[in-house]
Write an enzyme that holds these catalytic residues in place. Sequence first.
Site, PDB file in Angstrom:
ATOM      1  N   GLU A 273      -9.532   7.733  17.680  1.00 27.31           N
ATOM      2  CA  GLU A 273      -8.732   8.100  16.508  1.00 27.31           C
ATOM      3  C   GLU A 273      -8.022   9.432  16.756  1.00 27.31           C
ATOM      4  OE1 GLU A 273      -8.282   6.087  13.739  1.00 27.31           O
ATOM      5  OE2 GLU A 273      -9.292   4.683  15.072  1.00 27.31           O
ATOM      6  N   TRP A 276      -4.921   8.537  18.628  1.00 29.10           N
ATOM      7  CA  TRP A 276      -3.719   8.145  17.869  1.00 29.10           C
ATOM      8  C   TRP A 276      -2.952   9.396  17.443  1.00 29.10           C
ATOM      9  CZ3 TRP A 276      -0.445   4.405  17.021  1.00 29.10           C
ATOM     10  CH2 TRP A 276       0.451   4.511  15.964  1.00 29.10           C
ATOM     11  N   TRP A 304      16.558  -2.784   2.394  1.00 29.93           N
ATOM     12  CA  TRP A 304      15.613  -2.157   1.472  1.00 29.93           C
ATOM     13  C   TRP A 304      16.099  -2.279   0.029  1.00 29.93           C
ATOM     14  CZ3 TRP A 304      11.296  -1.363   3.856  1.00 29.93           C
ATOM     15  CH2 TRP A 304      11.275  -0.911   5.178  1.00 29.93           C
ATOM     16  N   ASN A 339      -8.493   5.825   5.431  1.00 33.41           N
ATOM     17  CA  ASN A 339      -7.455   5.371   6.356  1.00 33.41           C
ATOM     18  C   ASN A 339      -7.152   3.878   6.223  1.00 33.41           C
ATOM     19  OD1 ASN A 339      -5.660   6.054   8.634  1.00 33.41           O
ATOM     20  ND2 ASN A 339      -6.901   4.545   9.731  1.00 33.41           N
ATOM     21  N   TRP A 357      10.319   2.986   3.943  1.00 34.42           N
ATOM     22  CA  TRP A 357       9.120   3.706   4.358  1.00 34.42           C
ATOM     23  C   TRP A 357       9.259   5.211   4.184  1.00 34.42           C
ATOM     24  CZ3 TRP A 357       9.723   7.364   8.153  1.00 34.42           C
ATOM     25  CH2 TRP A 357      10.821   7.240   9.025  1.00 34.42           C
ATOM     26  N   TRP A 380       3.598   5.713   9.270  1.00 33.74           N
ATOM     27  CA  TRP A 380       4.456   4.975   8.345  1.00 33.74           C
ATOM     28  C   TRP A 380       5.381   4.024   9.098  1.00 33.74           C
ATOM     29  CZ3 TRP A 380       4.588   3.679   3.450  1.00 33.74           C
ATOM     30  CH2 TRP A 380       3.768   4.370   2.555  1.00 33.74           C
TER      31      TRP A 380
END
Length: 479
Positions: A273, A276, A304, A339, A357, A380
Amino acid sequence: MTTIVWFRQDLRLADNPALFEAAAKGPVLPVFILEDPERSGERHPMGGASNWWLHHSLKALAKSLGGLLLLRGDARVAIPALAHETGATAVHWNRCYEPHAVERDTEIKAELKQQGIEVNSYNASLLHEPWELETKSGGPFKVYSPFWRAALQEPVADPLPRPEKLVIADLPNTGEQIDDLDLLPRSPNWAEGWEDLWQPGEEGAMKRLQDFLADGLEGYGELRNRPDLPNVSRLSPHLHFGEISPRQIRHETNSVEDAEPALKKDGAKFISEIGWREFSYHLLYHFPTLPHDNFKPSFDAYPWRASETDLRAWQRGETGYPIVDAGMRELWKTGYMHNRVRMIVASFLVKHLRLDWRHGEAWFRDTLVDADLANNSASWQWVAGSGADAAPYFRIFNPMSQGAKFDPDGAYVRQWVPELAGLDDAYIHAPFDAPDKALIKAGVTLGKTYPHPIVEHFAARDAALEGYEAVKRGGEAAA
């Protein structure tokens, strides 16, 4: 021979290379500068929740150091001026990697060197510098798995101790008081009670890590996905403000693994993690438009929607989907969200509501205490399908099945959406499917005590897939 140490996202004493090297030379003048985003060129400034954390973290740092100069203004002006005013012979800082910070630091370094002042910068916030890892063809990584495999092959230095001898130089009387920085919410104080939830600062960070390693690491690989259970570290805000370093986390985790080999698998998952986060900084450094432009240009064609009503319902946790609403309310009440639930609520925004987003990135940046530009942007875009190594856009989370899988007893929903607490487990994640008898028994009136769904799941899924077809056509046209 005074050395200025410019604190930024490294608000700690241990494993702080800039402070460690400066303290070995002589007196240290520690300074933190609160910059005006408009003057600094920062397009994505910290939000209210991060400002709350920063206030308390700075107080903790000042106490640990025994003194901290607080300034407000443009660092391009303030740092050279401070060096001139104090006669400092050197300036040390730990590197930041946000685009505006790289540009700013480069300018300041050139200015100081022109004045004959020694300048040194260090890596204090990553296991590896963003430019240290390359693909076999020599470029930046765009896929997480090979990036992390490459990272695991490279050595990582052990964390540095606190400086053995730290002499704080006399601070100029031109500094600000912490309250003068106006970082806390006033009217209203929407962060009331947060002091009971969080302990900002280096001491709180290390305590949080040790508590997690003792009580949360075992089973982490599976249980980290359960928002109703405590098997997450909640270290992200401490990491963002540099109250603890990835090197310290890695070192302490490895020590536990050495003592209890059965925890190695969970430990590796936990450290991945951190991986990331490393990958996100790698992307931000090499692709500085990541926070505001689609990483995949084909997504510029996505149609969108624009709906302030739907966006507001999502922000308030009033979508009619309990797991989504629970996450958004946890965020507002605590400055944090589990998360797994972050992925669910993000998917709902971009795929069910088909809202850009960037709306989600901005809301998270304002309301999360751990709002990290690299992590927030990369995550995102990952959920939206527009980012590097992104989840396929056609993978659309079903909020009912996600809730049932990861909050099987409904404990998380009942905590944050108490108006549904009386519903049976069978309906807690889909009250709109509950028979009238079950709703009456639970005291739930849809449309009054809890909203109807603002969008129907299967219809929303079909509309999202139609939008994805536009992206595919755009990509084929570009090819």
